[in-house]
Write a protein that holds these residues in place. Sequence first.
Motif, PDB file in Angstrom:
ATOM      1  N   MET A 176      -2.730  -2.290   2.873  1.00  0.00           N
ATOM      2  CA  MET A 176      -1.919  -2.222   1.442  1.00  0.00           C
ATOM      3  C   MET A 176      -1.588  -0.752   1.302  1.00  0.00           C
ATOM      4  O   MET A 176      -2.491   0.243   1.916  1.00  0.00           O
ATOM      5  CB  MET A 176      -2.465  -2.791   0.335  1.00  0.00           C
ATOM      6  N   ILE A 177      -0.306  -0.394   0.951  1.00  0.00           N
ATOM      7  CA  ILE A 177       0.453   0.808   1.023  1.00  0.00           C
ATOM      8  C   ILE A 177       1.111   1.129  -0.194  1.00  0.00           C
ATOM      9  O   ILE A 177       2.019   0.252  -0.469  1.00  0.00           O
ATOM     10  CB  ILE A 177       1.365   0.951   2.200  1.00  0.00           C
ATOM     11  N   ARG A 178       0.536   2.428  -1.001  1.00  0.00           N
ATOM     12  CA  ARG A 178       1.322   2.712  -2.001  1.00  0.00           C
ATOM     13  C   ARG A 178       1.353   4.231  -2.524  1.00  0.00           C
ATOM     14  O   ARG A 178       0.431   4.671  -1.666  1.00  0.00           O
ATOM     15  CB  ARG A 178       0.675   1.734  -3.317  1.00  0.00           C
ATOM     16  N   SER A 179       1.946   4.693  -3.159  1.00  0.00           N
ATOM     17  CA  SER A 179       1.741   6.146  -3.738  1.00  0.00           C
ATOM     18  C   SER A 179       1.683   6.385  -5.162  1.00  0.00           C
ATOM     19  O   SER A 179       1.492   7.355  -5.535  1.00  0.00           O
ATOM     20  CB  SER A 179       2.853   6.941  -3.214  1.00  0.00           C
ATOM     21  N   ALA A 180       1.602   5.094  -6.040  1.00  0.00           N
ATOM     22  CA  ALA A 180       1.303   5.391  -7.303  1.00  0.00           C
ATOM     23  C   ALA A 180       0.160   5.497  -8.033  1.00  0.00           C
ATOM     24  O   ALA A 180      -0.501   4.619  -8.159  1.00  0.00           O
ATOM     25  CB  ALA A 180       2.220   4.260  -8.058  1.00  0.00           C
ATOM     26  N   GLY A 214     -14.126  11.223   5.010  1.00  0.00           N
ATOM     27  CA  GLY A 214     -14.117  10.798   3.523  1.00  0.00           C
ATOM     28  C   GLY A 214     -13.076   9.873   2.815  1.00  0.00           C
ATOM     29  O   GLY A 214     -12.737   9.899   1.783  1.00  0.00           O
ATOM     30  N   TRP A 215     -12.634   9.303   3.684  1.00  0.00           N
ATOM     31  CA  TRP A 215     -11.584   8.207   3.210  1.00  0.00           C
ATOM     32  C   TRP A 215     -11.873   7.082   2.863  1.00  0.00           C
ATOM     33  O   TRP A 215     -12.694   6.159   3.540  1.00  0.00           O
ATOM     34  CB  TRP A 215     -10.619   7.923   4.831  1.00  0.00           C
ATOM     35  N   THR A 216     -11.229   6.427   1.775  1.00  0.00           N
ATOM     36  CA  THR A 216     -11.518   5.191   1.309  1.00  0.00           C
ATOM     37  C   THR A 216      -9.902   4.475   1.350  1.00  0.00           C
ATOM     38  O   THR A 216      -9.981   3.297   1.295  1.00  0.00           O
ATOM     39  CB  THR A 216     -11.938   4.924   0.075  1.00  0.00           C
ATOM     40  N   TYR A 217      -8.988   5.286   1.353  1.00  0.00           N
ATOM     41  CA  TYR A 217      -7.609   4.599   1.139  1.00  0.00           C
ATOM     42  C   TYR A 217      -6.927   5.286   2.656  1.00  0.00           C
ATOM     43  O   TYR A 217      -5.898   5.682   2.606  1.00  0.00           O
ATOM     44  CB  TYR A 217      -6.784   5.174   0.043  1.00  0.00           C
ATOM     45  N   GLY A 218      -7.791   5.125   3.951  1.00  0.00           N
ATOM     46  CA  GLY A 218      -7.283   6.044   4.855  1.00  0.00           C
ATOM     47  C   GLY A 218      -5.978   5.333   5.480  1.00  0.00           C
ATOM     48  O   GLY A 218      -5.309   6.081   6.505  1.00  0.00           O
ATOM     49  N   PHE A 219      -6.089   4.118   5.671  1.00  0.00           N
ATOM     50  CA  PHE A 219      -5.036   3.391   6.151  1.00  0.00           C
ATOM     51  C   PHE A 219      -3.726   3.930   5.759  1.00  0.00           C
ATOM     52  O   PHE A 219      -2.863   4.296   6.556  1.00  0.00           O
ATOM     53  CB  PHE A 219      -5.146   1.674   6.487  1.00  0.00           C
ATOM     54  N   MET A 220      -3.534   3.606   4.408  1.00  0.00           N
ATOM     55  CA  MET A 220      -2.280   4.101   3.688  1.00  0.00           C
ATOM     56  C   MET A 220      -2.002   5.607   3.763  1.00  0.00           C
ATOM     57  O   MET A 220      -0.715   5.841   3.840  1.00  0.00           O
ATOM     58  CB  MET A 220      -2.052   3.592   2.356  1.00  0.00           C
ATOM     59  N   GLY A 221      -3.022   6.248   3.866  1.00  0.00           N
ATOM     60  CA  GLY A 221      -2.865   7.846   3.879  1.00  0.00           C
ATOM     61  C   GLY A 221      -2.539   8.401   5.083  1.00  0.00           C
ATOM     62  O   GLY A 221      -2.287   9.602   5.337  1.00  0.00           O
ATOM     63  N   ALA A 222      -3.090   7.622   6.178  1.00  0.00           N
ATOM     64  CA  ALA A 222      -2.951   8.368   7.660  1.00  0.00           C
ATOM     65  C   ALA A 222      -1.610   8.954   8.041  1.00  0.00           C
ATOM     66  O   ALA A 222      -1.637  10.082   8.439  1.00  0.00           O
ATOM     67  CB  ALA A 222      -3.612   7.439   8.708  1.00  0.00           C
TER      68      ALA A 222
END
Lengths: 92, 404
Positions: free
Chosen positions: B60-64, B341-349
């Motif tokens: 899943m991908i978001r920025s909010a 230190g990634w937990t939201y690494g897929f959307m942030g990559a």
Amino acid sequence: MSKTILCLCHDVTAEDVRRAVAEGYTHPETIKRYTSAFMGPCQGRWCADLVMEAIAEELGRPVSELQPTSGRPPAYPVRMGPLAGRPSDESE
Amino acid sequence: MAVPGVTHHPLRSRYEVVIAGGGIQGIALAYELALMGVRDIAVVEARWPGAGGTGRNGEMIRSAFASEEWARLFDFSLRRWGELSAELDFNTLFTTAGYVVVATTADEVAMLRDQLPVHDRLGVRSEWLDAADLQELLPAAAPDLLTGGVLQPHAGFAHHDATLWAYARAASRRGVEIHAQAPVEAVDVADGRVRGVIVRGQRISTPVVVNATGAFAREVAAMAGVELPTQRYLLEMIVTESLKPFLRPAVASLALMSYCHQTSRGEFVGGTEFKAANAYDDVVVTLEALRDIASKFVQLFPRIAGACLIRHWSGLVDKSPDLSPVLGPSPDVEGFFLDAGWTYGFMGAPGSARLLARWIVDGQPDPVIAPFGFERFASGKLISEAATVVPTEEAVEETQRDRA
């Protein structure tokens, strides 16, 4: 050949497996992820032998040398309702 | 070997940059470095590219997000998501079906509403939905859980494996060497500088090592004498058989600490978290999580009670004290960079890879990535991000006390 369906859940054909190997997916686990064979409701119970044979043929290696894909629980599909402690409503 | 882009050549004795870890972080970073003109880049992956968290996450991908730091970094990443399929010449299946974070209680509503002025100020596109809007957007959801929410109509989800393959193939076309079954066994440091790494018993000299080893980042950092304050943490997910389309956007529920979406093939995919210390250090699956997942999703979408669950799996994340990634140079070892230190690494990559590549090449951080540097642990300037669905340290400690 192109219409030879190996995986009935996701309509994966012998041609799909051939193309996957040609693209560079050369391990049953990544071929699984690329073609979605093994990933339907049968979870490979129906198709695994056929797909593994097709992979072996493309790679020119015996099936016995291939590392199988990661099995995932549950062993058989389970309805969400009973797992949640509720009756499953099949009226949908 | 296994995926496109992996090299068949033996490791060379010297590279300009060695990236440890062939997940989405490491391979996207290699691609961005190559794009900036860096030559002689090797990615060394212990298993095969995507074998770790990259092939196991919820996609899943978001920025909010609630904090300015997260909103800026992830919004930059969301913009990159929109460019990737065309740029990499490979369909990542990025789908802008929307992403909605749902609040149930008054506290959750207040917390989500507080984000909106932050989003406005930063130019992050988001909108507030009231209960009626949410019921229209999520007709299959239980109305009593839908009090308010923040929707990003241009966010959504992508295919995690396809995204990795896209980056791997594009990176290898630009000369990056991706080596599989090539674990880093030691990091050679002398006089405060990285000199090289040992991979499969072979010494490779390099002035730059990037630690992008996901759940193993702490151990790999320790090889360089860097103490990384992160912890392995197990997350579990399920997928059902294909169902008639009933859910368009990706959904995260704060009250249920859960996140889910329905794929284009119709499968319902989701995971939950519960306020429990996670004692497992390996990719096991637990009955406790399975029951939590089933009961929460049947509560959220009563109609899936009759759907068959067909797979249950887990993955490991690398949790830092403020749940935020740790990016940039390490404090005491020159040339040793962190992408950890990634937990939201897929959307942030996609976003972090570009900014970290610039940091490595220019020696200076872009303001968007700067707050995620290691020095925040020394200065105490930790990041306070409230809009995640990961238990905080306090919640975990509270549960540990309750259990004791």
